[in-house]
Design a protein around this motif. Sequence first.
Motif, PDB file in Angstrom:
ATOM      1  N   GLY A   1      -5.665   7.383  -4.443  1.00 37.93           N
ATOM      2  CA  GLY A   1      -4.597   8.304  -4.784  1.00 37.93           C
ATOM      3  C   GLY A   1      -3.609   8.626  -3.676  1.00 37.93           C
ATOM      4  O   GLY A   1      -2.747   9.491  -3.854  1.00 37.93           O
ATOM      5  N   GLN A   2      -3.721   7.957  -2.537  1.00 36.89           N
ATOM      6  CA  GLN A   2      -2.827   8.223  -1.411  1.00 36.89           C
ATOM      7  C   GLN A   2      -2.307   6.907  -0.839  1.00 36.89           C
ATOM      8  O   GLN A   2      -3.047   5.918  -0.791  1.00 36.89           O
ATOM      9  CB  GLN A   2      -3.565   8.955  -0.293  1.00 36.89           C
ATOM     10  N   PRO A   3      -1.049   6.880  -0.384  1.00 34.30           N
ATOM     11  CA  PRO A   3      -0.558   5.661   0.278  1.00 34.30           C
ATOM     12  C   PRO A   3      -1.336   5.432   1.573  1.00 34.30           C
ATOM     13  O   PRO A   3      -1.888   6.361   2.155  1.00 34.30           O
ATOM     14  CB  PRO A   3       0.914   5.962   0.557  1.00 34.30           C
ATOM     15  N   ARG A   4      -1.372   4.184   2.001  1.00 29.86           N
ATOM     16  CA  ARG A   4      -2.025   3.840   3.265  1.00 29.86           C
ATOM     17  C   ARG A   4      -0.957   3.721   4.343  1.00 29.86           C
ATOM     18  O   ARG A   4       0.134   3.196   4.093  1.00 29.86           O
ATOM     19  CB  ARG A   4      -2.765   2.503   3.179  1.00 29.86           C
ATOM     20  N   THR A   5      -1.268   4.195   5.525  1.00 34.00           N
ATOM     21  CA  THR A   5      -0.346   4.034   6.642  1.00 34.00           C
ATOM     22  C   THR A   5      -0.388   2.582   7.109  1.00 34.00           C
ATOM     23  O   THR A   5      -1.330   1.836   6.819  1.00 34.00           O
ATOM     24  CB  THR A   5      -0.735   4.943   7.820  1.00 34.00           C
ATOM     25  N   ARG A   6       0.618   2.200   7.852  1.00 30.55           N
ATOM     26  CA  ARG A   6       0.646   0.855   8.433  1.00 30.55           C
ATOM     27  C   ARG A   6      -0.587   0.641   9.299  1.00 30.55           C
ATOM     28  O   ARG A   6      -1.194  -0.421   9.295  1.00 30.55           O
ATOM     29  CB  ARG A   6       1.944   0.682   9.235  1.00 30.55           C
TER      30      ARG A   6
ATOM     31  N   TRP B   1       0.794  -1.223   0.000  1.00 28.27           N
ATOM     32  CA  TRP B   1       0.000   0.000   0.000  1.00 28.27           C
ATOM     33  C   TRP B   1       0.829   1.277   0.000  1.00 28.27           C
ATOM     34  O   TRP B   1       0.277   2.382  -0.014  1.00 28.27           O
ATOM     35  CB  TRP B   1      -0.984  -0.012   1.159  1.00 28.27           C
ATOM     36  N   THR B   2       2.167   1.182   0.009  1.00 33.36           N
ATOM     37  CA  THR B   2       3.000   2.379  -0.136  1.00 33.36           C
ATOM     38  C   THR B   2       3.475   2.571  -1.573  1.00 33.36           C
ATOM     39  O   THR B   2       4.130   3.565  -1.875  1.00 33.36           O
ATOM     40  CB  THR B   2       4.235   2.319   0.792  1.00 33.36           C
ATOM     41  N   ASP B   3       3.142   1.645  -2.451  1.00 32.66           N
ATOM     42  CA  ASP B   3       3.568   1.677  -3.852  1.00 32.66           C
ATOM     43  C   ASP B   3       2.575   2.507  -4.674  1.00 32.66           C
ATOM     44  O   ASP B   3       1.387   2.165  -4.733  1.00 32.66           O
ATOM     45  CB  ASP B   3       3.638   0.246  -4.388  1.00 32.66           C
ATOM     46  N   PRO B   4       3.023   3.580  -5.324  1.00 31.97           N
ATOM     47  CA  PRO B   4       2.109   4.406  -6.125  1.00 31.97           C
ATOM     48  C   PRO B   4       1.381   3.617  -7.217  1.00 31.97           C
ATOM     49  O   PRO B   4       0.270   3.986  -7.598  1.00 31.97           O
ATOM     50  CB  PRO B   4       3.021   5.470  -6.740  1.00 31.97           C
ATOM     51  N   ARG B   5       1.977   2.541  -7.716  1.00 29.84           N
ATOM     52  CA  ARG B   5       1.297   1.723  -8.728  1.00 29.84           C
ATOM     53  C   ARG B   5       0.064   1.044  -8.130  1.00 29.84           C
ATOM     54  O   ARG B   5      -0.854   0.678  -8.861  1.00 29.84           O
ATOM     55  CB  ARG B   5       2.234   0.655  -9.297  1.00 29.84           C
ATOM     56  N   VAL B   6       0.045   0.889  -6.829  1.00 28.60           N
ATOM     57  CA  VAL B   6      -1.080   0.248  -6.150  1.00 28.60           C
ATOM     58  C   VAL B   6      -2.169   1.265  -5.828  1.00 28.60           C
ATOM     59  O   VAL B   6      -3.334   1.074  -6.147  1.00 28.60           O
ATOM     60  CB  VAL B   6      -0.599  -0.471  -4.870  1.00 28.60           C
ATOM     61  N   TYR B   7      -1.814   2.358  -5.201  1.00 30.50           N
ATOM     62  CA  TYR B   7      -2.832   3.277  -4.700  1.00 30.50           C
ATOM     63  C   TYR B   7      -3.245   4.366  -5.684  1.00 30.50           C
ATOM     64  O   TYR B   7      -4.220   5.077  -5.443  1.00 30.50           O
ATOM     65  CB  TYR B   7      -2.412   3.893  -3.363  1.00 30.50           C
ATOM     66  N   ALA B   8      -2.561   4.501  -6.811  1.00 34.30           N
ATOM     67  CA  ALA B   8      -2.860   5.596  -7.744  1.00 34.30           C
ATOM     68  C   ALA B   8      -4.330   5.646  -8.134  1.00 34.30           C
ATOM     69  O   ALA B   8      -4.923   6.726  -8.196  1.00 34.30           O
ATOM     70  CB  ALA B   8      -1.988   5.481  -8.985  1.00 34.30           C
TER      71      ALA B   8
END
Length: 180
Positions: free
Chosen positions: A41-46, A30-37
């Motif tokens: 549109g934002q990374p997920r925190t742990r 969930w920190t990979d822009p290819r995933v959350y784009a």
Amino acid sequence: MATSAPTLTTARLTLTAHTATDLEDCATMWTDPRVYAMIGGQPRTREDVWIRLLRSIGQWTLFGYGSWIARDTATGHLIGELGLIEARRAIEPSIDATPEVGWTLTGDAQGKGYASEALAAILAWTDARIPATTCIIDPANAPSIRLAERLGYRLRTTGTYRDAPILIFDRAAPGAISAR
């Protein structure tokens, strides 16, 4: 009614219930822009990922369905999270009446047919139990739109989620009579 995800297998994948040990792999995904784009549109925190993981486990207990962790059978590497969710999102028009199917793959797993493979197994399991599902897709996410259509989802309407347009697709299980 299932209280935990049954293990599903495909030619390349093993789909299992979420466990606490999946946190680090999922948090990295969930920190990979290819995933959350195309998913907010934002990374997920742990912490957010932990809550998602707990939601995935809890949905099986409450509803008898939920999501799976998909791993490459040969390597054990995380491929993604796929399955059914009861998100109770503030979408207009509402989709609360029908379970939502969702898929998230690691950046490295995208474009290799893993989503199609995993979702075919998931929908085979789902179709025997649930008459209809829905999914939502960002209008700019052409690969997910094509995948949804290949899986039998049909565009119902354009809705709004978090002040942005979202496409709402529906799919009836083969042999089921659609309520829509």
